[in-house]
Design a protein around this motif. Sequence first.
Motif: not given
Length: 340
Positions: A1, A3-4, A24, A29, A169
């Motif tokens: 994944m 990640t932001r 999110t 998320g 996320d």
Amino acid sequence: MKTRIYDLTLSDGYCNAIQDAAQTIKDGGLVVFPTETVYGLGANALDEKAVSGIFMAKGRPSDNPLIVHVADVSMIAMLADLSEPQAKAVVDTFMPGPITIVLKKNNLVPYTVTAGLETVAIRMPNEKYALDLIRKCQLPIAAPSANISGKPSPTRPEHVLQDMDGKADVILLGENCLYGIESTVLDCTVHPARILRPGAITQEQLAGVIELALSENVSDSDKPKSPGMKYNHYKPNAAVIAVKGNDADVIDYINRAACESSGSAVLGFSELKDAFTVSHFFSLGNKELPQESARVLFAYFRECDRLGVETIYVMCTENEGIGRAYLNRLLKAADQVIEL
Ligand code: TXA
Ligand code: MG
């Protein structure tokens, strides 16, 4: 994944970061966010699938219930029975703040959050970033500490990245956590109320407002009231040795023991620094100010691991006030306790 990651301490992009994190949560998320105690790994508390994602990301046993984070009293009343005078008094006096109350849950709260219990743990953090997030998504957020299960809770931005980059996320980075130790957990479903986990809101403070039961020691064989307390917690890779006794004996013991083992560190009170011959000394602050010791304990555990320290010798505070919370975490992390 992928990640932001957002740094909330920068003035640019704050609204965008909170907006992305809130969306999110709404979409099911996972979002890591700062609180005044430790960083949390959050999901929509009303969405069972999202909550299951928390257990997977942390490697957390599913019989260990989560704390639900809210922004105001009306959100508590939506999730649980707040009619008890003792619960109301605690909410009025200490929330928002570093305390969690256990109440009888209502049907809105899924059993995935409470690990099958009829009760729910609720906390209103006193931290702008966390409150902004909850208000923006208008949802209660279930969140344990944002560490891999069993590791020390993350209290600084770099520690969150170590454990959660690639697992959540969104990660919201704030400052180092003010308390550095998880909230006090208070069971308000019994009379008198009982502290299940000591924290920054102390037994002494609570006893000034409500009647309190004496806390029991939780052992593995009992069915614990706070399921999380039975697990091995807060462990760095290094061996942790807690040393109790008067200062002179403790210093003498640590200096002798540490010179026999390579790669040792000591976590000691600042006023005693010069007495230690160990190469890595980390200051717990003044012995009279256990709030500082609590604030840095987990961060030092992680720093010792980064340095490849093999054995950490740690001094003990008095068992009172916030010192109770410090000792609770230290003794849970300890491989050995030396009483001199
Ligand atoms: O400061 C904190 O409390 C942080 C931040 C993120 O808010 N959260 C935190 O969560 O420490 P966690 O999951 O690491 O610890 C929650 C503790 C566990 O010991 C769990 O067993 C207990 O709260 N708990 C949760 N729900 C409970 C319930 N219904 N009854 C009794 N204990 C409960
Ligand atoms: Mg935890």
